[in-house]
Design an enzyme around this catalytic site. Sequence first.
Site: not given
Length: 191
Positions: A14, A89, A128, A134, A146
Site C-alpha cells: 500500500k 480498517r 522489511r 519496526r 496482524r
Amino acid sequence: MINIVLFGKPGAGKGTQAEFLRTKYNLTHISTGDIFRFNIKNETPLGKEAKSFIDKGELVPDALTIKMLQDEVEKHAGTAGFLFDGFPRTVAQADELDAFIISKGWEITATIGLEANDDILVARLLERGKTSGRADDQDEALIRNRYQEYNEKTAPLIEYYKKQEKYYSVDGIGSIAEITERLSLVIDKLN
C-alpha cells in the site's frame, strides 16, 4: 474530487503504491501508518496511546484512529482528492469515514484492495523488518496476529464497499511497475 481508499494486509504494498498514485493523480496521501508514526515519534498524547496497541500487534481503536485522521484531512481541505492508505480498517471506521467525507460535501470514489498470499506477505515484512527498525515487522507471530486481526475486522470491508459498487480487487503480486499499472487501469476508468 477523487477519493480513493487503498487497503490490503500489512506488506501488500500500500505505501509503495500510494506514493506512485499520489504523484500520478495529484492526490493527498493520508496514511494512518504515517500519522501514527508522526504522533508516536513526537510523543503526542494520541501517539502514546496508539503505541501501546501497536506494540502488542493490535489495531489502534477506532475513536483514536478517526481523531488523528480527521485532524490530518482538515490540514488539506483544498486538495484535488485524497488517497486513504490503511484506513478504514473496520466497517465501523468505514461508516465514520463516509459520514465525515459526506459532511465535507465529498464522497469515497472507489476502494481498491491489494490482494496477496499471506506467506508471501510474511516474507516481505520480515525482510522489511531487517531495515525498517519496526519491531512489528521482525516477529512472525506478531505479523500473523496482524493478519488474523485483518481477516476478522478488515476483510468485511470488501462486502461493505461491494454493496456500494465501489470495490475493486487488484493483484498485489508482481513488480512494482506491474502493480502500479493494474491500479492505474482501475483509477483511469473512474474519471
